[in-house]
Structures are given as C-alpha cells and as structure tokens.
Design an enzyme around this catalytic site. Structure first.
Site, PDB file in Angstrom:
ATOM      1  CE  LYS A  64      -3.721  -2.287   2.528  1.00  0.00           C
ATOM      2  NZ  LYS A  64      -4.292  -2.522   3.863  1.00  0.00           N
ATOM      3  CD  GLN A  97      -3.552  -5.039   6.898  1.00  0.00           C
ATOM      4  OE1 GLN A  97      -3.776  -3.969   6.355  1.00  0.00           O
ATOM      5  NE2 GLN A  97      -3.616  -6.187   6.276  1.00  0.00           N
ATOM      6  CG  ASP A 149     -11.038  -1.127   4.564  1.00  0.00           C
ATOM      7  OD1 ASP A 149     -10.653  -1.386   3.411  1.00  0.00           O
ATOM      8  OD2 ASP A 149     -10.505  -1.602   5.580  1.00  0.00           O
TER       9      ASP A 149
END
Length: 379
Positions: free
Chosen positions: A101, A145, A168
C-alpha cells in the site's frame, strides 16, 4: 491481497459452513448464450484478451488517472490526499500488505502515513491513534489492518474511524447508504468496487443482466449484490444453504464468485458466453513454487475460459483492483476536504453537545459494526 484480509473475504457467507456439492449440470443445459454481454468490438473491451480480463492493466489505468488528479490538486491547492495505515503486531503477511500500500501511494503521489504498534498495545491506546488520525487534516483515509489481537474489540476500533475517512467503506452509515435507493455512500468497499470497474471499463452490459453472487459476506458478497442492483441487474445471491446451486449459477449472465472454496465453480456450472469475476484467493500445494503453494480462485479457471466470454484470473484479476480502489477512495476523500466539497466530522472543534452526540453515534456504530463483524468476517 493480504492473506489476513483474504481469509475474511473468503468466508463463504459468514457462517463458516461449507457449500453443498450439487451434481454438475451438462454443458448443454438451458439458458442460451450471454455473448451479447461482451462486445465483439475490441475497442470497447480494451482489457480483455483471449477471454481473460486483465485486472493488472485496469488497475494500472486507474492508478494513472489517480496520479493525474493528485498532481492537479497539488498544483492548484498545494496539498495531496493522505492515507494512514495502522498495524498492530508483527504479522509478516500484514506487514507485506502495508508495504504494498505504501508503494502504491508513492506511485500516485498520495501521502502515506503509518503507525506500527506492538501486539501488547491497549485498546485505549489504539483508539487514541485512530482519533489522532481522525483530527489530522493531512489524512483523508484511515485503514486499520486486521485481524487485531484478541484483547482488542475490532468493532469499537472500526467504529472510531470517521465516516469521512472510512476508505474501506465498512462504516455502518456507508453500508446503509449503499443499500438504499437514491443514496450513495461516501466510500464503496474496495473489492466490490473493483469488481464493478472490471465490468464497466470493458463495457460489459449490466443493465437487465441476470447476475449471481456466490457468497453473502458483508465484505464482498452483499456489497457486490447491492452495486449490481444499482446498475439494474437482476441479482441472485447463493450461499451455503442454497439448494442445487449449480442450476442457479447456470442461469447467470454475470457471476461474481466470492465463496472462498477452491475451484468450487466448474465449467459445467457456467452459461456459455457469461462473464465471471473471481474474487477467491485460495492456496493449493505446489512443490514447484518457492513458497510451496500457488494461488487459485473459486472458479476452475481453465474450464471457465472454455465456456465464458470473459473471466478474471487468480492472481492478476481482482487483487490489483482492490488496492487501486483503496487509492481511488483516498483520492475522493482528499478531494472532498481539499476542494471544500465535504464537511468535517472531527469532534476536536465541535461544541460540547455535538461532541456528546458524536460519542453516542460512535457507541451505536460500534454495536452495529460488532454485529457486522460477527456476520461477515467468518467468525
């Protein structure tokens, strides 16, 4: 994709139960051809070659568009979108995904922030990190995460993320707006968003198509079904309790496979000329690989390629799209703030009554996310 997230995506329907194994149908079953879904004009299907949808190429194109827009924001406003990633513990798979990422952000000019915490961190310390990123004007997207250590309530942590930085797309209000006619979420969950981009950027006809989503998880299955419905497809969801699953899949013009069952869907299940988007990521033993395994999807790719008009490979299909859409969501969050088209949800500058209202809303959101986690994370 991160194995730590893949496990939850691969959960068949959040129940942890396996799918029934219906007898395969013959390839000459009813339903006719879906070939009209995919144009014979190659200029309209730029990312399909030899019936394979190239997710890497689509992702690269999207990232190029994001880089151009980030450059425009920087030139005009002197600011760029920022993505913050919070990682707890030292899981190698999570660390690898975070590095991916970070590199993806650098490639498109998005600022990258990360906070690495020990697995002994307290829940309150973690919540403070999230709150700090919520109030940081240089951060426009926050991603925690998963999974988190067992002593931390994931629902409380996820609910603490500002809805305006929920890249998200899992905040209850974002999911709720996704499910309502006439409403749009601030962010769409990245993997279903990527699935739709694979269809739309190849001009695959969605309106009026029969679509079947295999799997009903809150991470992929349900959001994907809602997105297809918003595009005027007729949508059916099949899951572990579905009877004669093969016959239902067989009627589909579009199949989105998100079951987490290795090569569950055989070519005999597929309608000739259909389009197949394979979200599954499953490891199978392969001693010829350095890792000792290789990745396959929920669909028998070799068989599907013989029947379908277009199918995504694993790897190289949906996986690259997930990160691309995370960057896209971060860009959109950044634009709303930088260009002044959104409102701030930070409680740092709010009067007391608003702070109390926000606190109450987050408590309710935590309960909603808790129910969502129980139903969609394979727990």
């Amino acid at each position: 994709m991160s194995p730590s997230r893949t496990h939850s995506w691969a959960s068949f329907d959040g129940e942890g139960s396996g799918a029934p194994s219906p007898a395969p149908m013959s390839s000459g079953g009813s339903g006719g051809s879906s070939s009209s879904l995919v144009s014979s004009d190659a200029s309209l299907t730029p990312f399909i070659k030899d019936r394979v949808i190239d997710g890497k190429a689509v992702a690269k194109t999207i990232q190029g568009e994001i880089a151009s827009e980030v450059s425009r924001l920087k030139d005009r406003y002197g600011r760029v979108p920022g993505l913050a990633v919070v990682i707890v513990g030292a899981r190698k798979d999570s660390q690898t995904y975070v590095r991916m990422k970070k590199k993806a952000c650098a490639d498109v000019g998005i600022a990258s922030f990360e906070k690495c915490l020990p697995d002994t961190v307290s829940q309150e310390e973690l919540l403070k990190v999230v709150r700090d990123f919520n109030s940081d004007k240089s951060v426009h997207g926050i991603l925690v995460q998963l999974p988190l250590p067992k002593h931390i309530d994931e629902s409380a942590v996820l609910a603490e993320i500002s809805i305006e930085k929920d890249v998200d797309g899992f905040h209850p209000l974002n999911i709720g707006r996704l499910c309502m006619k006439g409403r749009e979420p601030l962010f769409i969950p990245c993997t279903p968003f990527g699935c739709m981009q694979l269809l739309e950027r190849n001009n695959i006809k969605i309106k009026g198509a029969n679509a079947v989503v295999v799997g009903r998880s809150n991470i992929v299955g349900l959001p994907a079904a809602m997105l297809l419905l918003k595009r005027d497809a007729s949508v059916t969801i099949v899951h572990s309790a579905t009877q004669d699953m093969a016959s239902i899949v067989r009627r589909a013009d579009i199949v989105i496979a998100a079951a987490g069952k290795t090569e569950l869907i055989k070519k005999e299940w597929l309608k000739p000329g259909c389009v197949v988007i394979d979200v599954g990521t499953n490891g199978v033993e392969d001693k010829t690989k350095k890792t000792g395994y290789r990745l396959v999807g929920d669909v028998d790719f070799a068989g599907a390629k013989q029947v379908a008009a277009a199918v995504t490979p694993v790897p190289g299909g949906v996986g690259p799209m997930t990160i691309a859409m995370l960057l896209q969501n971060t860009l959109e969050g950044g634009k709303r703030d930088i260009e002044g088209t959104g409102s701030s949800s930070s409680s740092s500058s709010q009067p007391g009554w608003k702070k109390r209202a926000i606190s109450l809303a987050r408590t309710v959101a935590a309960a909603a996310v808790g129910a969502w986690l129980a139903g969609g994370r394979g727990k």
